[in-house]
Structure formats: C-alpha cells, structure tokens
Design a protein around this motif. Structure first.
Motif, PDB file in Angstrom:
ATOM      1  N   SER A 441       0.814  -1.227   0.000  1.00 60.07           N
ATOM      2  CA  SER A 441       0.000   0.000   0.000  1.00 60.07           C
ATOM      3  C   SER A 441       0.844   1.272   0.000  1.00 60.07           C
ATOM      4  CB  SER A 441      -0.947  -0.005   1.211  1.00 60.07           C
ATOM      5  OG  SER A 441      -0.204   0.079   2.423  1.00 60.07           O
ATOM      6  N   CYS A 442       2.127   1.215   0.388  1.00 58.04           N
ATOM      7  CA  CYS A 442       2.879   2.458   0.538  1.00 58.04           C
ATOM      8  C   CYS A 442       4.205   2.479  -0.214  1.00 58.04           C
ATOM      9  CB  CYS A 442       3.118   2.759   2.009  1.00 58.04           C
ATOM     10  SG  CYS A 442       4.107   1.495   2.863  1.00 58.04           S
ATOM     11  N   THR A 443       4.437   1.552  -1.136  1.00 57.02           N
ATOM     12  CA  THR A 443       5.664   1.575  -1.940  1.00 57.02           C
ATOM     13  C   THR A 443       5.310   1.443  -3.412  1.00 57.02           C
ATOM     14  OG1 THR A 443       5.928  -0.827  -1.727  1.00 57.02           O
ATOM     15  CG2 THR A 443       7.082   0.562  -0.113  1.00 57.02           C
ATOM     16  N   PRO A 444       6.191   1.917  -4.312  1.00 54.18           N
ATOM     17  CA  PRO A 444       5.953   1.757  -5.758  1.00 54.18           C
ATOM     18  C   PRO A 444       5.958   0.289  -6.153  1.00 54.18           C
ATOM     19  CG  PRO A 444       7.709   3.366  -5.315  1.00 54.18           C
ATOM     20  CD  PRO A 444       7.413   2.696  -4.021  1.00 54.18           C
ATOM     21  N   VAL A 445       5.386   0.000  -7.329  1.00 55.51           N
ATOM     22  CA  VAL A 445       5.247  -1.386  -7.761  1.00 55.51           C
ATOM     23  C   VAL A 445       6.593  -2.063  -7.988  1.00 55.51           C
ATOM     24  CG1 VAL A 445       2.977  -1.062  -8.785  1.00 55.51           C
ATOM     25  CG2 VAL A 445       5.009  -0.601 -10.147  1.00 55.51           C
ATOM     26  N   GLU A 446       7.646  -1.281  -8.300  1.00 52.51           N
ATOM     27  CA  GLU A 446       8.932  -1.906  -8.575  1.00 52.51           C
ATOM     28  C   GLU A 446       9.684  -2.295  -7.301  1.00 52.51           C
ATOM     29  OE1 GLU A 446       9.665   2.591  -8.643  1.00 52.51           O
ATOM     30  OE2 GLU A 446       8.137   1.179  -9.354  1.00 52.51           O
ATOM     31  N   VAL A 447       9.185  -1.879  -6.152  1.00 55.42           N
ATOM     32  CA  VAL A 447       9.868  -2.178  -4.882  1.00 55.42           C
ATOM     33  C   VAL A 447       9.351  -3.505  -4.321  1.00 55.42           C
ATOM     34  CG1 VAL A 447      10.224  -1.445  -2.491  1.00 55.42           C
ATOM     35  CG2 VAL A 447      10.305   0.240  -4.342  1.00 55.42           C
ATOM     36  N   PHE A 448      10.282  -4.388  -3.940  1.00 58.78           N
ATOM     37  CA  PHE A 448       9.929  -5.599  -3.216  1.00 58.78           C
ATOM     38  C   PHE A 448      11.038  -5.880  -2.197  1.00 58.78           C
ATOM     39  CE2 PHE A 448      12.430  -6.978  -6.810  1.00 58.78           C
ATOM     40  CZ  PHE A 448      13.277  -7.934  -6.285  1.00 58.78           C
ATOM     41  N   VAL A 449      10.755  -6.754  -1.256  1.00 58.82           N
ATOM     42  CA  VAL A 449      11.682  -6.992  -0.144  1.00 58.82           C
ATOM     43  C   VAL A 449      11.795  -8.497   0.080  1.00 58.82           C
ATOM     44  CG1 VAL A 449      12.191  -6.567   2.293  1.00 58.82           C
ATOM     45  CG2 VAL A 449      10.968  -4.828   0.941  1.00 58.82           C
ATOM     46  N   THR A 450      13.048  -8.996   0.166  1.00 60.58           N
ATOM     47  CA  THR A 450      13.273 -10.365   0.637  1.00 60.58           C
ATOM     48  C   THR A 450      13.730 -10.264   2.085  1.00 60.58           C
ATOM     49  OG1 THR A 450      15.606 -10.473  -0.017  1.00 60.58           O
ATOM     50  CG2 THR A 450      13.966 -11.039  -1.685  1.00 60.58           C
ATOM     51  N   LEU A 451      13.237 -11.159   2.935  1.00 63.56           N
ATOM     52  CA  LEU A 451      13.467 -10.941   4.367  1.00 63.56           C
ATOM     53  C   LEU A 451      13.244 -12.226   5.146  1.00 63.56           C
ATOM     54  CD1 LEU A 451      12.288  -7.886   6.381  1.00 63.56           C
ATOM     55  CD2 LEU A 451      11.470 -10.121   7.094  1.00 63.56           C
ATOM     56  N   ILE A 452      14.052 -12.404   6.187  1.00 67.08           N
ATOM     57  CA  ILE A 452      13.832 -13.472   7.175  1.00 67.08           C
ATOM     58  C   ILE A 452      13.580 -12.799   8.524  1.00 67.08           C
ATOM     59  CG2 ILE A 452      14.857 -15.384   8.452  1.00 67.08           C
ATOM     60  CD1 ILE A 452      16.520 -16.021   5.990  1.00 67.08           C
ATOM     61  N   TYR A 453      12.471 -13.163   9.146  1.00 66.20           N
ATOM     62  CA  TYR A 453      12.181 -12.687  10.509  1.00 66.20           C
ATOM     63  C   TYR A 453      11.941 -13.912  11.371  1.00 66.20           C
ATOM     64  CZ  TYR A 453       9.291 -11.371  14.482  1.00 66.20           C
ATOM     65  OH  TYR A 453       8.777 -11.246  15.757  1.00 66.20           O
ATOM     66  N   GLY A 454      12.650 -13.934  12.527  1.00 65.28           N
ATOM     67  CA  GLY A 454      12.469 -15.056  13.432  1.00 65.28           C
ATOM     68  C   GLY A 454      12.533 -14.620  14.885  1.00 65.28           C
ATOM     69  N   VAL A 455      12.012 -15.463  15.750  1.00 67.07           N
ATOM     70  CA  VAL A 455      12.013 -15.209  17.199  1.00 67.07           C
ATOM     71  C   VAL A 455      12.919 -16.252  17.852  1.00 67.07           C
ATOM     72  CG1 VAL A 455      10.642 -15.082  19.290  1.00 67.07           C
ATOM     73  CG2 VAL A 455       9.696 -14.247  17.117  1.00 67.07           C
ATOM     74  N   LEU A 456      13.986 -15.772  18.484  1.00 62.56           N
ATOM     75  CA  LEU A 456      14.919 -16.649  19.180  1.00 62.56           C
ATOM     76  C   LEU A 456      14.518 -16.718  20.671  1.00 62.56           C
ATOM     77  CD1 LEU A 456      17.504 -18.346  19.057  1.00 62.56           C
ATOM     78  CD2 LEU A 456      18.806 -16.243  19.435  1.00 62.56           C
ATOM     79  N   ASP A 457      14.137 -17.912  21.115  1.00 60.01           N
ATOM     80  CA  ASP A 457      13.651 -18.132  22.487  1.00 60.01           C
ATOM     81  C   ASP A 457      14.751 -18.795  23.296  1.00 60.01           C
ATOM     82  OD1 ASP A 457      12.386 -18.987  24.842  1.00 60.01           O
ATOM     83  OD2 ASP A 457      10.454 -19.164  23.817  1.00 60.01           O
ATOM     84  N   ALA A 458      15.291 -18.054  24.272  1.00 63.67           N
ATOM     85  CA  ALA A 458      16.398 -18.586  25.072  1.00 63.67           C
ATOM     86  C   ALA A 458      15.957 -19.669  26.028  1.00 63.67           C
ATOM     87  CB  ALA A 458      17.051 -17.438  25.850  1.00 63.67           C
ATOM     88  N   GLU A 459      14.688 -19.671  26.413  1.00 61.57           N
ATOM     89  CA  GLU A 459      14.229 -20.628  27.422  1.00 61.57           C
ATOM     90  C   GLU A 459      14.120 -22.037  26.855  1.00 61.57           C
ATOM     91  OE1 GLU A 459      10.268 -21.305  30.125  1.00 61.57           O
ATOM     92  OE2 GLU A 459      11.074 -19.263  29.943  1.00 61.57           O
ATOM     93  N   ASP A 460      13.485 -22.158  25.675  1.00 58.78           N
ATOM     94  CA  ASP A 460      13.340 -23.501  25.110  1.00 58.78           C
ATOM     95  C   ASP A 460      14.342 -23.760  23.973  1.00 58.78           C
ATOM     96  OD1 ASP A 460      12.354 -22.010  23.039  1.00 58.78           O
ATOM     97  OD2 ASP A 460      10.291 -22.729  23.229  1.00 58.78           O
TER      98      ASP A 460
END
Length: 582
Positions: A441-460
C-alpha cells in the motif's frame, strides 16, 4: 585518357551501372568487356595450337592445372552424378562442413542435411540436371559469424555427343560483396538530387573528385566539385590548381600534391580554409592519391584529389571548446549532488543497523556488515536484532530492491513497521503477512523486499522463523557434525496482497550454529564464478562449532576473495551460536 573516361566539359565519367535479374550485383560495362577479352585469350592459349604466343597444354598439364585449382579454390566445390549423389568434394568443402571426403561421397544432400534443407537441395540438383542448364541462386543463412550470404551455382556437365553426365556444385560466400553493394546503394540514394552526378561518383563518399596531371593541371572533375567551390573560376581542362583554388599555394596544398607525385604515396590534406563567394568561409579536408594514366601518347603520372566539407565538424569543435567549461561545471554540480545524496543514504543506512545487541542467555550473536566498493550506490541490505520479552529477541535480515537514497528510505520503513507489528504479536507468519500488505500500500510497484524474521527463544532454545523469498539460512548441527540449508516459507514481500506465510521451527542444541546472510555475500564474484550457497554451507561445515567470529570472518573473507577484494553489493551477515552447557 580515352574519350569515354572524360566528357567534353572535363567531367569524370563513370560507366553506367546495371543490375542483374535479382538486383544483387553492380557490374561495370568496362569490367565485363575486360573479362570477356581475358576469357577469349585464355581459351585460345589453351585450345588453339596456332596461337603464336603459347603451345597447347598436354593432357597431364591440364590435369595438374585442374587439380591445383580444385584443391586451392576457397569456394566450396563438389561433383555429383545425375541422381544427386556426391562423387568428389574439394578440401574447402571438408574444412567448411568439418567432414572428410569419405563422410560425403556416395551420399545425397538428403542424407547429409537434416530436415527439409537436404530435400530442398536435392530437388534443386535434380532440376538443374533435368533442364540441362546452369542454375544460380542466392541464399541467406544465420551462422556462428552472423548473417551470411551465399551464391549457389549448379552447372550440369555433358558428354561431347550430348546428354548430362552429372553436376558441378559451387558455393561461394558473397557476404562482403553484398555489404559493399549495400553501401554503394546507400551512397547513390544519398545523392539522388544530383542526378548527373550519380554516374560520376565511384563510391559512397559525398566528395568532390578532381583529376590532375603531373604539373597539377586539371584533367577532369565531377559536378560535386563545382557545388563546393565557385563555378565563376576558370574551371577548364588544363587550368592550374592555383587558378581554381586561390589559397592552394599559401596553405601548402601545392607542396603536398607535389610530394604525393614524387613519393608515389597518398598524402592527406589536413583542414584548410576556403573563402568563397557562394558559401562564405568553409573548411575542407582531403586526400591526394597518385596513380598512373594510360593515354594514347603513353603512360603518365597523375593525381586523384578528393575533398569533403568539414565545416560543421570544425564549427562543432569550436563550439565545444567554448562550452567545455560550462559542461565541466555542470559535471561538478552533478557530482556534488550525487555525493551529498550518497552521504545521506550511507548515514541513513548506518542508522538502520542494530549497534547495541540485546544479551540472550545461552546464545552468542555475531554480526557483520560490509558496504559495497567506493563509488557504488548504497543498497538495501540490513539486519535488526531487538528484544521482544525477557527471554525472546527478534532477529531480522533483509534486502530491499533498489539502490541509493530511495532504497535506504524503504529499508527504514520496512525495519520500523516490522518492529511495530512484532511487538504487538511476535508470530513470524502473522508479522510478515501484515508487513506484506502494508508495503504494497505504501511503496511503488517496482519495490519488493526479501526478508527473514524469526524469534529466538532462550528458554526452550528454539528459533521460530518465516522466510519471505530470502537467501536460504545455513544450519550446523554439532551432534551430527553437518551443515545444511533451511527451507523457504513464502514469496518476497510487496508482491501479492493477502499472501499467507508459513512458519518453521529450529531447535538448538549446544554449539549448534545458524547463519543468515544477504545476496551481497552469496552473489560475490564475477561472471559465473560466484561464491554461492553451496560454498557457504561448505565453509560452515568445515569450521563447525567454533566461535561465531571465526565463522563470520571466514565467510566474509571468502566473499571478498571471490569479488577480487571489492564487493559490488552491500553484504550483511548474522551468526547465531548456541553456547555449550556449563
């Protein structure tokens, strides 16, 4: 000089040009007559024993001569029987098609060439044999050297008493001839407005042509020359060059012309100025070519002088010299603007990288960031590590399409929107789905993003992540002593609205290692010689459970080595290592 070579007005006369049936050859009448005469002499020398100049060739001499012609001809030659079967081929045939004579003799074109081509060749052979008359055609084919043109000749040979014995086939490359003809036709087209001049120009130069004798007196000229210089001057056969070009003596042209006559070598006449009544001040450049004329009184030295108008070139050069400083000033302004934008983009990008890493019990996180070589535009590579709760941290690595200030701006948007969504609900699949719709909704059509998002849990000891079209992470298992790539879980962000991402979980054991990186590392290199994911897996596999610094340093050094010491793109790297139990 014959009357045919010079008109009554002293103008050069070029023999009329005529086209053959396929309009593909330019033939001069004089050349045709010469060829005819040579053929007559050659035939009489070989076959006429009464010729006082030569005696008849013996049968062995004829055979040897024909064998030499056959073996040394650059044309592709072949002899076929009345059924189109090859009887013999010359060395040029073998070299061109990379075959031996044994591969060809006894076969037809239908046997040798795949598809319809072979059948078409064979039908053409049989048609020429049926008619008993030579057949000629031209073909155009795309080869490894580009588009090539060929002249194909099929000539039946007969018994003395009649009846066709077979066929002589000849293939000649006429590409250069075609190109020469095309250039000549373009030259003729460009000077159509000079109707009478068309018969006088010998090639594509829109040049004035003048013929001088050994005393620099006019023998002939073309009408183009009169369009260049004032016709009011004494343009007549026998006039001196000084009479028709008043500045020839002062500008050194006369001395150069005499030098060409003396040395027998062409002489370039550099730019000279001419003050005329018709066009005012003009500038010219030319060449004088010595030649020998055959006249009724004998041979004599002469000069062919060709000149072209270079006034526009000289004026353009002078105008460029006047505006050069303005151009340099503009270049400096553009450079300063670029450097200013580049500086802003670098500072913005640096602000996007996490500097104070949150501590997480049981894990060490090593980070590396290497900017592209100096002068390259800033890319969209970034990483982020932020605390979600006392025992959880968010880990992000990504690459925004594009370069420069715009890429840095969209990188900042991506980083901060992801943080906001993660702090509301940290589940990676949900965060990436919301981030995907927001970016669309807020970037031009030629813009795209490759990305890794993760949650590192120290307890388990788990890493729960979603991979949106990014480079595949590398995971090393200390228990198995083996490294492997992890899976992709969805497509890149900002491409498809409403896209749902899946989530994968990695369970860390002591001394296990997870490596996240951008394509600035995997694509490091030149041409097809790139570092690649397999090399990264191999590096991690060889180092194993050593410290995160050792792994990060080894991968970054490998990328630099492949890139010749200078990365073409920004590179980001994160190494997460589970510490051994105490």
């Amino acid at each position: 000089m014959t009357e045919q070579a010079r008109s009554k007005e002293g103008e050069l006369h070029w023999p009329a040009v005529r086209n053959d049936t396929d309009n593909s050859h330019l033939v001069r009448e004089a050349d045709t007559d010469a060829v005819s005469q040579r053929n007559t002499i050659a035939n009489s020398s070989i076959s006429n024993p009464s010729n006082p100049q030569t005696s008849r060739l013996s049968e062995s001499e004829r055979t040897g001569l024909l064998k030499t012609i056959w073996e040394l001809s650059p044309d592709i030659l072949a002899v076929k029987n009345t059924r189109g079967v090859y009887q013999m081929i010359n060395p040029a045939f073998c070299e061109w098609f990379a075959v031996s004579e044994g591969d060809v003799v006894g076969k037809t074109d239908a046997d040798l060439f795949p598809g319809n081509d072979g059948e078409l060749f064979l039908r053409s052979d049989l048609e020429a044999i049926r008619l008993g008359e030579p057949m000629f055609c031209e073909e155009t084919r795309r080869t490894a050297k580009g588009l090539r043109h060929y002249r194909v000749s099929r000539v039946p040979y007969c018994k003395p008493e009649g009846g066709v014995l077979g066929l002589l086939f000849c293939l000649r490359d006429i590409t250069e001839l075609k190109q020469t003809i095309a250039r000549a036709e373009q030259a003729v087209e460009s000077v159509k407005k000079h109707e009478q001049t068309l018969q006088q120009l010998i090639d594509s130069m829109p040049a004035g042509v003048m013929l001088l004798d050994s005393e620099l007196r006019l023998l002939a000229w073309n009408k183009t020359y009169l369009t260049y210089f004032d016709p009011s001057l004494k343009w007549c056969v026998g006039a001196r060059i000084q009479d028709v070009m008043p500045l020839a003596e002062e500008s050194g042209i006369v001395q150069k012309l005499y030098r060409a006559l003396k040395t027998g070598r062409p002489v370039r006449v550099r730019e000279f100025k001419y003050e005329g009544l018709r066009k005012g001040t003009t500038y010219w450049r030319g060449v004088a070519v010595p030649l020998e004329l055959s006249l009724e009184t004998g041979s004599t030295a002469a000069l062919a002088v060709m000149v072209v108008d270079v006034t526009r070139e000289v004026m353009a050069r002078e105008k460029y010299a006047q505006t050069a400083e303005l151009a340099r000033q503009r270049e400096r302004e553009i450079r300063e603007l670029y450097e200013h934008e580049h500086s802003i983009a670098i500072q913005l990008q640096k602000s996007l990288l996490s500097h104070d890493l949150p501590d997480l019990r049981g894990f060490e996180i090593t980070r590396r960031y290497q900017a592209a070589s100096e002068g390259a535009l800033v890319g969209g590579d970034f990483y982020d590590i932020f605390r979600i709760s006392a025992r959880k941290v968010g880990v992000v690595i990504g690459d925004v399409a594009g370069r420069g200030l715009n890429a840095a701006i969209y990188t900042a948007m991506t980083k901060h929107m992801l943080r906001a969504y993660a702090l509301e609900n940290s589940l990676p699949s949900l965060v990436l789905a919301r981030l995907n719709d927001a970016l669309i909704s807020c970037t031009p059509v030629e813009v795209f993003v490759t990305l890794i998002y993760g949650v590192l849990d120290a307890e388990d000891g788990t890493f729960t992540y979603s991979n949106a079209g990014h480079e595949l992470p590398v995971y090393y298992s200390a228990r198995l002593s083996r490294a492997c790539s992890l899976d992709l879980t969805g497509r890149a962000l900002a491409l498809l609205p409403g896209y749902n991402y899946s989530t994968h979980v990695v369970s860390f054991e002591p001394e296990d290692v997870l490596v996240l990186y951008t394509d600035g590392i995997s694509d490091a290199g030149r041409g097809t010689n790139r570092l690649g994911r397999e090399q990264i897996v191999s590096i991690v596999d060889s180092i194993g459970c050593h410290s995160g610094n050792d792994i990060a340093n080894a991968i970054m050094q490998a990328a630099l080595n492949f890139a010749g010491g200078h990365l073409a793109d920004d590179a980001a790297l994160l190494v997460i290592r589970a510490l051994p139990r105490r």
